[in-house]
Design a protein around this motif. Structure first.
Motif, PDB file in Angstrom:
ATOM      1  N   TYR A 198       0.971  -1.165   0.005  1.00  0.00           N
ATOM      2  CA  TYR A 198       0.127   0.010   0.095  1.00  0.00           C
ATOM      3  C   TYR A 198       0.831   1.343  -0.015  1.00  0.00           C
TER       4      TYR A 198
ATOM      5  N   PRO B   8      -3.401   2.786  -3.454  1.00  0.00           N
ATOM      6  CA  PRO B   8      -4.555   1.766  -3.470  1.00  0.00           C
ATOM      7  C   PRO B   8      -4.950   1.523  -5.098  1.00  0.00           C
ATOM      8  N   PRO B   9      -5.645   0.616  -5.210  1.00  0.00           N
ATOM      9  CA  PRO B   9      -5.901   0.198  -6.714  1.00  0.00           C
ATOM     10  C   PRO B   9      -6.797   1.020  -7.283  1.00  0.00           C
TER      11      PRO B   9
ATOM     12  N   TRP C  84     -10.703   2.016  -6.766  1.00  0.00           N
ATOM     13  CA  TRP C  84     -11.326   1.485  -5.177  1.00  0.00           C
ATOM     14  C   TRP C  84     -12.397   2.194  -4.731  1.00  0.00           C
ATOM     15  N   PRO C  85     -12.888   3.431  -5.023  1.00  0.00           N
ATOM     16  CA  PRO C  85     -14.221   3.862  -4.473  1.00  0.00           C
ATOM     17  C   PRO C  85     -15.602   3.080  -4.798  1.00  0.00           C
TER      18      PRO C  85
ATOM     19  N   ASP D  56     -15.566  -0.059  -4.377  1.00  0.00           N
ATOM     20  CA  ASP D  56     -15.482  -1.445  -3.307  1.00  0.00           C
ATOM     21  C   ASP D  56     -15.149  -0.896  -1.858  1.00  0.00           C
ATOM     22  N   PHE D  57     -14.765   0.288  -1.658  1.00  0.00           N
ATOM     23  CA  PHE D  57     -14.041   0.822  -0.412  1.00  0.00           C
ATOM     24  C   PHE D  57     -14.549   2.148   0.107  1.00  0.00           C
TER      25      PHE D  57
ATOM     26  N   SER E 134     -12.984   4.163   1.941  1.00  0.00           N
ATOM     27  CA  SER E 134     -11.742   5.066   1.879  1.00  0.00           C
ATOM     28  C   SER E 134     -10.545   4.267   0.963  1.00  0.00           C
ATOM     29  N   ALA E 135      -9.435   5.077   0.714  1.00  0.00           N
ATOM     30  CA  ALA E 135      -8.519   4.500  -0.066  1.00  0.00           C
ATOM     31  C   ALA E 135      -7.621   3.547   0.924  1.00  0.00           C
ATOM     32  N   TYR E 136      -7.568   3.950   2.370  1.00  0.00           N
ATOM     33  CA  TYR E 136      -7.002   3.361   3.164  1.00  0.00           C
ATOM     34  C   TYR E 136      -7.547   2.105   3.503  1.00  0.00           C
TER      35      TYR E 136
ATOM     36  N   ALA F 154      -8.884  -0.065   1.262  1.00  0.00           N
ATOM     37  CA  ALA F 154      -8.292  -1.006   0.372  1.00  0.00           C
ATOM     38  C   ALA F 154      -6.821  -1.867   0.796  1.00  0.00           C
TER      39      ALA F 154
ATOM     40  N   ASP G  70     -10.095  -2.658   6.124  1.00  0.00           N
ATOM     41  CA  ASP G  70     -11.507  -2.468   5.491  1.00  0.00           C
ATOM     42  C   ASP G  70     -12.636  -2.360   6.579  1.00  0.00           C
TER      43      ASP G  70
END
Ligand SMILES: [Zn+2]
Ligand SMILES: [Zn+2]
Ligand SMILES: [Zn+2]
Ligand SMILES: [Zn+2]
Length: 348
Positions: free
Chosen positions: A240, A245-246, A249-250, A252-253, A255-257, A259, A265
């Motif tokens: 990371y 982040p991939p 990411w928004p 599936d997550f 926040s970026a963190y 991920a 998560d």
């Protein structure tokens, strides 16, 4: 969060220590679970002035001695606890010989009291080592050791202090209570929000993973959040901070963190769930009709969207960042549903 009423009729807020209208000292009475006006007694201590209560009280030691708390403790059979139901969770507190630490500690305690209010609203279990609770919850508020800088000298040892959770023990670096430092970190880390209450809600998410998921509900957790063993936490952390982040990411997550690793998560999702509960509870008490924290998840999310839209537009009108930057996608909704189920099982 509710607001309360002084004996003079003025509105009292959760953080108040005085009524701004009549000057009465006020504080959180454990007898009636509210912010109440206090009468100082000739024999020492206080009486709660709420008409239905009248409890005999003492100020929490951190209220009386350091002004970093606004809670009281009940006097029962002439005895009282030294610290209130929030302060008794403290393990290490900041070194008050350092300028600015008292103010920073006060900000940390204010956020911690708000955290406990929401945990108790949800009837989530928690307890101290003295109470025999397993895993016991505790907090350390510590500063980095940087002797040359002069600002962040340590209260314990010489190493750097990392905000985090381990086995029920939550550590928060005191510099997070410094507005300039925290905002600098927020921009550095490309976060939409970085707040003290956000740190508490995230770290308590790790605590509830230990309490409610570990060894109990790990299969369901893995299905929703992924396998925490592949990659390991250490590998995920390294990746990371190297690659970020991939992309995308928004979807599936929250926040970026989030991920970074399934445990992060979960903590980020748990924190977002507490954000939702706290905002809906406050909106309810401010008179938004048909809105409360205590509803099915679809109703909570639709109410949160309604309140969030209004708050975002108000914030934009004042040049502030959005109150609710998150977009709840179907994947994020499934994660929130997992947390919602865990919370309701634990409180039931
Ligand atoms: Zn008053
Ligand atoms: Zn009372
Ligand atoms: Zn206290
Ligand atoms: Zn974390």
């Amino acid at each position: 969060m509710k607001t309360y009423e002084c004996v003079c009729g003025a509105r009292l807020f959760f953080d108040n220590t005085h009524c701004l209208a009549c000057g009465h000292e006020v504080g959180w009475c454990p007898g009636c679970a509210r912010i109440s006006a206090l009468e100082s007694l000739a024999e020492g201590g206080y009486r709660c002035l709420h008409e239905d209560c009248g409890a005999a009280l003492l100020k929490c030691g951190n209220y009386a001695d350091h002004d970093v708390c606004n809670r009281l403790v009940a006097i029962v059979d002439g005895r009282a606890e030294a610290l209130c139901d929030c302060c008794r969770y403290n393990d290490v507190v900041p070194d008050l010989s350092i300028e600015g630490h008292r103010e920073r500690w006060a900000a940390l305690e204010a956020a911690k009291r708000r955290l406990f209010y929401t945990l108790d609203l949800l009837a989530l279990p928690h307890g101290t080592a003295d109470e025999g609770f397993d895993p016991p919850l505790s907090f350390s508020f510590m500063a980095d050791a940087l002797p040359d800088a002069g600002l962040w000298r340590s209260t314990a040892g010489s190493e750097r202090v990392y905000t985090g959770h381990a086995g029920g023990h939550i550590t928060i670096n005191v510099k997070e209570a410094d507005d300039v430092e925290r905002e600098r970190l927020r921009v550095d880390m490309n976060e939409s929000h970085r707040t003290l209450i956000g740190h508490f809600r995230h770290e308590i998410g790790h605590y509830y993973w230990d309490l409610l998921v570990k060894g109990r509900d790990e299969d369901a957790f893995r299905e929703i959040f992924g396998d925490p063993a592949a990659p390991s936490y250490g590998e995920a952390l390294e990746r990371y901070y190297e690659a970020g982040p991939p992309a995308g990411w928004p979807a599936d997550f929250v926040s970026a963190y989030a991920a970074m690793h399934p445990w992060e998560d979960f903590a980020e999702t748990f924190a977002f769930y507490l954000d939702i509960v706290a905002v809906l509870d406050t909106a309810h008490h401010l008179g938004f009709s048909g809105i409360d924290h205590d509803a099915s998840l679809p109703r909570m999310l639709s109410a949160f969207q309604q309140v969030g839209l209004a708050a975002n537009e108000l914030n934009r009108e004042m040049g502030l960042t959005d109150l609710v930057p998150e977009v709840v996608t179907p994947t994020i909704r499934d994660k929130l549903a997992h947390v919602h189920r865990l919370v309701h099982q634990a409180s039931g």
